[in-house]
Motif scaffolding. Structure first.
Motif, PDB file in Angstrom:
ATOM      1  N   PRO A   1      72.106  44.135  42.133  1.00  0.00           N
ATOM      2  CA  PRO A   1      73.391  43.371  41.645  1.00  0.00           C
ATOM      3  C   PRO A   1      73.367  43.189  40.128  1.00  0.00           C
ATOM      4  N   GLN A   2      74.639  43.296  39.589  1.00  0.00           N
ATOM      5  CA  GLN A   2      75.071  43.062  38.162  1.00  0.00           C
ATOM      6  C   GLN A   2      74.266  41.796  37.707  1.00  0.00           C
ATOM      7  N   TRP A   3      74.305  40.821  38.440  1.00  0.00           N
ATOM      8  CA  TRP A   3      74.002  39.497  37.980  1.00  0.00           C
ATOM      9  C   TRP A   3      72.287  39.590  37.619  1.00  0.00           C
TER      10      TRP A   3
ATOM     11  N   SER B   1      77.950  40.638  41.740  1.00  0.00           N
ATOM     12  CA  SER B   1      77.260  41.801  42.014  1.00  0.00           C
ATOM     13  C   SER B   1      77.809  43.092  41.331  1.00  0.00           C
ATOM     14  N   ARG B   2      79.118  42.992  41.076  1.00  0.00           N
ATOM     15  CA  ARG B   2      80.095  43.922  40.412  1.00  0.00           C
ATOM     16  C   ARG B   2      79.491  45.140  40.376  1.00  0.00           C
ATOM     17  N   GLY B   3      79.119  45.577  39.143  1.00  0.00           N
ATOM     18  CA  GLY B   3      78.609  47.210  38.825  1.00  0.00           C
ATOM     19  C   GLY B   3      76.810  47.099  39.478  1.00  0.00           C
TER      20      GLY B   3
ATOM     21  N   PRO C   1      76.036  43.537  30.394  1.00  0.00           N
ATOM     22  CA  PRO C   1      75.087  44.434  30.140  1.00  0.00           C
ATOM     23  C   PRO C   1      74.869  45.242  28.948  1.00  0.00           C
ATOM     24  N   THR C   2      76.224  45.409  28.663  1.00  0.00           N
ATOM     25  CA  THR C   2      76.501  46.218  27.066  1.00  0.00           C
ATOM     26  C   THR C   2      75.572  45.264  25.905  1.00  0.00           C
ATOM     27  N   GLY C   3      76.193  43.929  25.764  1.00  0.00           N
ATOM     28  CA  GLY C   3      75.713  43.026  24.859  1.00  0.00           C
ATOM     29  C   GLY C   3      74.203  42.747  24.747  1.00  0.00           C
TER      30      GLY C   3
ATOM     31  N   VAL D   1      76.342  35.682  21.261  1.00  0.00           N
ATOM     32  CA  VAL D   1      77.099  34.546  21.816  1.00  0.00           C
ATOM     33  C   VAL D   1      77.717  34.802  22.917  1.00  0.00           C
ATOM     34  N   GLU D   2      77.861  34.200  24.073  1.00  0.00           N
ATOM     35  CA  GLU D   2      78.518  34.286  25.342  1.00  0.00           C
ATOM     36  C   GLU D   2      79.373  32.945  25.624  1.00  0.00           C
ATOM     37  N   ARG D   3      80.681  33.348  25.682  1.00  0.00           N
ATOM     38  CA  ARG D   3      81.573  32.277  26.064  1.00  0.00           C
ATOM     39  C   ARG D   3      81.443  31.463  27.343  1.00  0.00           C
TER      40      ARG D   3
ATOM     41  N   THR E   1      89.419  43.928  47.160  1.00  0.00           N
ATOM     42  CA  THR E   1      89.040  42.712  47.066  1.00  0.00           C
ATOM     43  C   THR E   1      87.273  43.075  47.192  1.00  0.00           C
ATOM     44  N   ILE E   2      86.700  42.153  46.083  1.00  0.00           N
ATOM     45  CA  ILE E   2      85.094  42.383  46.262  1.00  0.00           C
ATOM     46  C   ILE E   2      84.555  41.030  46.354  1.00  0.00           C
ATOM     47  N   ALA E   3      83.490  40.693  47.170  1.00  0.00           N
ATOM     48  CA  ALA E   3      83.029  39.510  47.356  1.00  0.00           C
ATOM     49  C   ALA E   3      81.372  39.649  47.629  1.00  0.00           C
TER      50      ALA E   3
ATOM     51  N   GLY F   1      81.267  52.492  34.996  1.00  0.00           N
ATOM     52  CA  GLY F   1      81.508  51.576  33.739  1.00  0.00           C
ATOM     53  C   GLY F   1      80.315  50.890  33.137  1.00  0.00           C
ATOM     54  N   LEU F   2      79.601  50.212  33.899  1.00  0.00           N
ATOM     55  CA  LEU F   2      78.258  49.515  33.457  1.00  0.00           C
ATOM     56  C   LEU F   2      77.335  50.291  32.595  1.00  0.00           C
ATOM     57  N   ASN F   3      77.237  51.561  33.377  1.00  0.00           N
ATOM     58  CA  ASN F   3      76.228  52.608  32.566  1.00  0.00           C
ATOM     59  C   ASN F   3      76.814  53.092  31.310  1.00  0.00           C
TER      60      ASN F   3
ATOM     61  N   GLY G   1      81.859  31.004  22.354  1.00  0.00           N
ATOM     62  CA  GLY G   1      82.867  31.999  22.194  1.00  0.00           C
ATOM     63  C   GLY G   1      83.295  32.320  20.790  1.00  0.00           C
ATOM     64  N   VAL G   2      83.796  33.485  20.490  1.00  0.00           N
ATOM     65  CA  VAL G   2      84.477  33.985  19.108  1.00  0.00           C
ATOM     66  C   VAL G   2      85.760  34.003  19.294  1.00  0.00           C
ATOM     67  N   THR G   3      86.246  33.138  18.271  1.00  0.00           N
ATOM     68  CA  THR G   3      87.765  32.771  18.326  1.00  0.00           C
ATOM     69  C   THR G   3      88.560  33.606  17.128  1.00  0.00           C
TER      70      THR G   3
ATOM     71  N   SER H   1      88.398  41.923  25.953  1.00  0.00           N
ATOM     72  CA  SER H   1      87.813  41.679  24.544  1.00  0.00           C
ATOM     73  C   SER H   1      88.714  40.767  23.389  1.00  0.00           C
ATOM     74  N   THR H   2      88.121  39.813  23.238  1.00  0.00           N
ATOM     75  CA  THR H   2      88.767  39.092  21.876  1.00  0.00           C
ATOM     76  C   THR H   2      88.714  39.775  20.718  1.00  0.00           C
ATOM     77  N   VAL H   3      87.385  40.340  20.396  1.00  0.00           N
ATOM     78  CA  VAL H   3      87.163  41.160  19.203  1.00  0.00           C
ATOM     79  C   VAL H   3      88.336  42.298  19.188  1.00  0.00           C
TER      80      VAL H   3
ATOM     81  N   GLY I   1      81.260  49.066  25.398  1.00  0.00           N
ATOM     82  CA  GLY I   1      81.210  48.833  26.783  1.00  0.00           C
ATOM     83  C   GLY I   1      82.665  48.698  27.137  1.00  0.00           C
ATOM     84  N   ASP I   2      82.815  47.731  27.962  1.00  0.00           N
ATOM     85  CA  ASP I   2      84.020  47.462  28.787  1.00  0.00           C
ATOM     86  C   ASP I   2      85.254  46.982  27.436  1.00  0.00           C
ATOM     87  N   ALA I   3      84.763  46.385  26.399  1.00  0.00           N
ATOM     88  CA  ALA I   3      85.668  46.196  25.228  1.00  0.00           C
ATOM     89  C   ALA I   3      86.419  47.552  24.693  1.00  0.00           C
TER      90      ALA I   3
HETATM   91  C1  LIG Z   1      84.638  45.190  41.141  1.00  0.00           C
HETATM   92  C2  LIG Z   1      84.016  46.270  40.064  1.00  0.00           C
HETATM   93  C3  LIG Z   1      82.951  47.024  40.486  1.00  0.00           C
HETATM   94  C4  LIG Z   1      82.230  47.709  39.594  1.00  0.00           C
HETATM   95  N1  LIG Z   1      81.258  48.524  39.969  1.00  0.00           N
HETATM   96  C5  LIG Z   1      80.698  49.235  39.032  1.00  0.00           C
HETATM   97  C6  LIG Z   1      79.591  50.401  39.513  1.00  0.00           C
HETATM   98  O1  LIG Z   1      79.258  50.511  40.630  1.00  0.00           O
HETATM   99  N2  LIG Z   1      78.793  50.670  38.478  1.00  0.00           N
HETATM  100  C7  LIG Z   1      79.011  50.662  37.162  1.00  0.00           C
HETATM  101  O2  LIG Z   1      78.548  51.058  36.127  1.00  0.00           O
HETATM  102  N3  LIG Z   1      80.289  49.700  36.814  1.00  0.00           N
HETATM  103  C8  LIG Z   1      80.981  48.759  37.573  1.00  0.00           C
HETATM  104  N4  LIG Z   1      81.743  48.291  37.224  1.00  0.00           N
HETATM  105  C9  LIG Z   1      82.103  47.968  35.848  1.00  0.00           C
HETATM  106  C10 LIG Z   1      81.294  47.171  35.387  1.00  0.00           C
HETATM  107  O3  LIG Z   1      81.000  45.775  35.962  1.00  0.00           O
HETATM  108  C11 LIG Z   1      81.404  46.704  33.768  1.00  0.00           C
HETATM  109  O4  LIG Z   1      81.555  48.297  33.221  1.00  0.00           O
HETATM  110  C12 LIG Z   1      80.443  46.151  33.039  1.00  0.00           C
HETATM  111  O5  LIG Z   1      80.289  44.760  33.433  1.00  0.00           O
HETATM  112  C13 LIG Z   1      80.847  46.170  31.622  1.00  0.00           C
HETATM  113  O6  LIG Z   1      79.719  45.420  31.092  1.00  0.00           O
HETATM  114  P1  LIG Z   1      80.026  44.771  29.674  1.00  0.00           P
HETATM  115  O7  LIG Z   1      78.994  44.060  28.742  1.00  0.00           O
HETATM  116  O8  LIG Z   1      80.512  45.868  28.648  1.00  0.00           O
HETATM  117  O9  LIG Z   1      81.235  43.740  29.674  1.00  0.00           O
HETATM  118  P2  LIG Z   1      81.339  42.476  30.628  1.00  0.00           P
HETATM  119  O10 LIG Z   1      80.390  42.393  31.719  1.00  0.00           O
HETATM  120  O11 LIG Z   1      82.453  42.045  30.937  1.00  0.00           O
HETATM  121  O12 LIG Z   1      80.924  41.467  29.719  1.00  0.00           O
HETATM  122  C14 LIG Z   1      81.227  40.907  28.705  1.00  0.00           C
HETATM  123  C15 LIG Z   1      81.061  39.359  28.351  1.00  0.00           C
HETATM  124  O13 LIG Z   1      81.722  38.718  27.198  1.00  0.00           O
HETATM  125  C16 LIG Z   1      81.887  37.428  27.295  1.00  0.00           C
HETATM  126  N5  LIG Z   1      82.953  37.188  26.345  1.00  0.00           N
HETATM  127  C17 LIG Z   1      84.337  37.454  26.668  1.00  0.00           C
HETATM  128  N6  LIG Z   1      84.992  37.021  25.517  1.00  0.00           N
HETATM  129  C18 LIG Z   1      84.229  36.629  24.682  1.00  0.00           C
HETATM  130  C19 LIG Z   1      84.109  36.028  23.379  1.00  0.00           C
HETATM  131  N7  LIG Z   1      85.535  35.688  22.778  1.00  0.00           N
HETATM  132  N8  LIG Z   1      83.168  35.354  22.937  1.00  0.00           N
HETATM  133  C20 LIG Z   1      81.999  35.567  23.600  1.00  0.00           C
HETATM  134  N9  LIG Z   1      81.891  36.067  24.621  1.00  0.00           N
HETATM  135  C21 LIG Z   1      83.055  36.725  25.424  1.00  0.00           C
HETATM  136  C22 LIG Z   1      82.409  37.431  28.926  1.00  0.00           C
HETATM  137  O14 LIG Z   1      82.358  36.091  29.193  1.00  0.00           O
HETATM  138  C23 LIG Z   1      81.228  38.461  29.576  1.00  0.00           C
HETATM  139  O15 LIG Z   1      80.194  37.908  30.006  1.00  0.00           O
HETATM  140  C24 LIG Z   1      82.451  47.451  38.418  1.00  0.00           C
HETATM  141  C25 LIG Z   1      83.311  46.541  37.841  1.00  0.00           C
HETATM  142  C26 LIG Z   1      84.142  45.750  38.573  1.00  0.00           C
HETATM  143  C27 LIG Z   1      85.173  44.736  38.436  1.00  0.00           C
END
Ligand SMILES: Cc1cc2nc3c(=O)[nH]c(=O)nc-3n(C[C@H](O)[C@H](O)[C@H](O)COP(=O)(O)OP(=O)(O)OC[C@H]3O[C@@H](n4cnc5c(N)ncnc54)[C@H](O)[C@@H]3O)c2cc1C
Length: 455
Positions: A109-111, A44-46, A15-17, A34-36, A183-185, A282-284, A128-130, A162-164, A269-271
């Motif tokens: 759902p996050q997807w 469905s995560r966030g 979501p961040t990228g 780029v996406e690894r 557990t989440i599913a 988190g996602l927000n 992927g970035v290395t 985060s690799t970066v 973002g999560d990085a």
């Molecule tokens: C179980 C669970 C429940 C959650 N519930 C919530 C919620 O209800 N609300 C909320 O706001 N947040 C929630 N979150 C958090 C949310 O899912 C994350 O904060 C969000 O996914 C972060 O987005 P992002 O784009 O920063 O990172 P990510 O979604 O992790 O995306 C990073 C991307 O980078 C790619 N990548 C990694 N390394 C490399 C590389 N070297 N080169 C290229 N690509 C690479 C990965 O494949 C991935 O696709 C939850 C998280 C979890 C685990």
């Protein structure tokens, strides 16, 4: 300003990228994302989009698609051990107002969030970035395909692992609690009503949660760690699983960086920060990072780019504190641990007041000040959000007597009240829709506009 060889490299299509890609795309800034992973994300995560995130989506012109795909948070239905049932809300539903058109969380759902953000964005999947090396005027990036390319800036939006961040050597400080797991599913369940988020309590905690995901036939299953399989967890409450999709084990991880920028490389973002999912931040917060960084990157203005860390690092620290408090309440089984009424969670009260881009020039400012989120308000046939929508900064002239080129004149008493304005006032709204400069003097606006301009 950016030649073709001077593109911006976004690492990671979460979501961040993807939000950052949208921000650059609508400004015509060359970029690669780029996406690894070879496939788009499927979990469905966030699943909760906070009100402020919906305002970002409105600004990006995407809110209608998101609202059509998502739904509001359903009421909780507690299935009590004695067979009785109890209904309650984590957060009461709020009425939309003229200032806050999206007052409630939107669930999807996050997807699907990623899929909607990715529409029309040229994501390079399976790349992927290395490696990274800062060079004169940019960053040399090594990809796992063997390609080496030079970007003007790199943004690590590549998630908690985060690799970066690791390549930069920036520490990820905080705590991991190995024993606090969830557990989440994504599952399908035979015959379970989709009207409610079903919870089977276990004392002050719970043994199973099943939340219907709008626009799908799936439920998001959550359960504390146990020796039972997903099938067994569900059959234990008298239900039957017909399909298991994405599964994940969440481990309590609360960490953040102390730097968001190293030379020409940024983290977002999560990085840059990971929190407990409690409170849905988190996602927000990642989307808000991208929204703050996008317009600044487009200017190439180095001083402006420094303000990204200055503004966003304190926000991450605050969010980490709030989500950790909610997480502890759940782990310690405090009564009311599921309560989500705290307005801070909606991220509307987040402010950059007192920060490097908040020019509050009035001797006697009202309650809405430079640094605050621009509230919506009626003005004639349109609303303030209609004026703000798009990548530009916006000059609002409230009760302004004379003509002012490029300004939107606003005299509607409801708008003056929403902005707490009682005298002729100019408000320069930043491209990310926070109040940048608030003043009675047009010269302040000119100075401010110069400070946020491209170089
Ligand atoms: C179980 C669970 C429940 C959650 N519930 C919530 C919620 O209800 N609300 C909320 O706001 N947040 C929630 N979150 C958090 C949310 O899912 C994350 O904060 C969000 O996914 C972060 O987005 P992002 O784009 O920063 O990172 P990510 O979604 O992790 O995306 C990073 C991307 O980078 C790619 N990548 C990694 N390394 C490399 C590389 N070297 N080169 C290229 N690509 C690479 C990965 O494949 C991935 O696709 C939850 C998280 C979890 C685990």
């Amino acid at each position: 300003m950016f030649s073709e060889s001077k593109f911006i490299m976004i690492v990671g299509a979460g979501p961040t990228g993807l939000t950052l890609a949208r921000e650059l795309q609508r400004r015509g800034v060359p970029f690669r994302i780029v996406e690894r992973s070879a496939e788009p994300f499927t979990g469905s995560r966030g699943k909760g989009l906070q009100p402020r995130t919906q305002e970002v989506l409105d600004d990006l012109g995407l809110i209608d698609a998101f609202r059509a795909a998502g739904g509001e948070y359903p009421e909780l239905l507690l299935h009590l051990p004695d067979g009785s049932k109890m209904r309650r809300r984590m957060d009461p539903l709020h009425e939309a107002t003229a200032q806050v058109p999206y007052p409630n969380m939107l669930m999807l759902p996050q997807w699907r969030t990623c899929a909607l953000l990715a529409e029309g964005v040229p994501v390079e999947l399976g790349v992927g970035v290395t490696g990274l090396k800062q060079v004169e005027g940019g960053v040399r990036v090594t990809l796992d395909s063997g390609e080496i390319t030079t970007a003007r800036y790199v943004v690590g939006a590549d998630g908690g692992q985060s690799t970066v961040r690791k390549l930069l050597g920036v520490p990820f400080e905080g705590e991991t609690h190995e024993t606090e797991r969830l557990t989440i599913a994504d599952v399908r369940i035979e015959g379970l009503s989709r009207e409610n988020w079903h919870i089977w309590p276990d004392g002050q905690s719970f043994k199973l949660g099943l939340c219907p995901l709008p626009g799908t036939e799936d439920f998001q299953l959550t359960a504390p760690p146990s020796d039972l399989s997903i099938d067994e967890l569900v059959s234990d409450v008298g239900m039957k699983v017909t399909r298991i999709g994405w599964t994940s084990e969440y481990r309590a991880n609360m960490r953040m960086v102390s730097r968001y920028r190293v030379g020409d490389v940024f983290l977002a973002g999560d990085a840059a920060h990971v929190h407990s999912p409690a409170g849905g931040q988190g996602l927000n917060t990642g989307i808000q990072d991208a929204y703050n960084l996008g317009w600044k990157l487009a200017t190439g203005n180095d001083r402006l780019l420094d303000t990204y860390e200055e503004e966003r690092l304190p926000v991450a620290a605050e969010v980490l504190g709030i989500s950790t408090r909610l997480h502890r309440a759940a782990v310690d089984r405090e009564p009311g641990a599921m309560n989500r009424e705290d307005p801070v969670l909606r991220q509307l009260s987040l402010t950059y007041r007192g920060g490097p881009l908040a020019a509050e020039c009035r001797p006697a400012p009202g309650s809405v000040r430079a640094g605050d989120r621009a509230p919506d308000a009626p003005c004639g046939d349109v609303t303030v959000f209609d004026l703000l929508r798009g990548p530009h900064p916006t000059l609002l002239a409230f009760a302004w007597p004379g003509d002012l080129p490029h300004a939107h004149h606003i005299d509607d008493p409801a708008a003056l009240a929403a902005y707490d304005i009682t005298a002729p006032t100019l408000v320069l709204v930043r491209p990310d829709n926070y109040l940048g400069c608030v003043t009675h003097d047009p010269a302040d606006i000119e100075r401010y506009e110069r400070s946020i301009s491209p170089i």
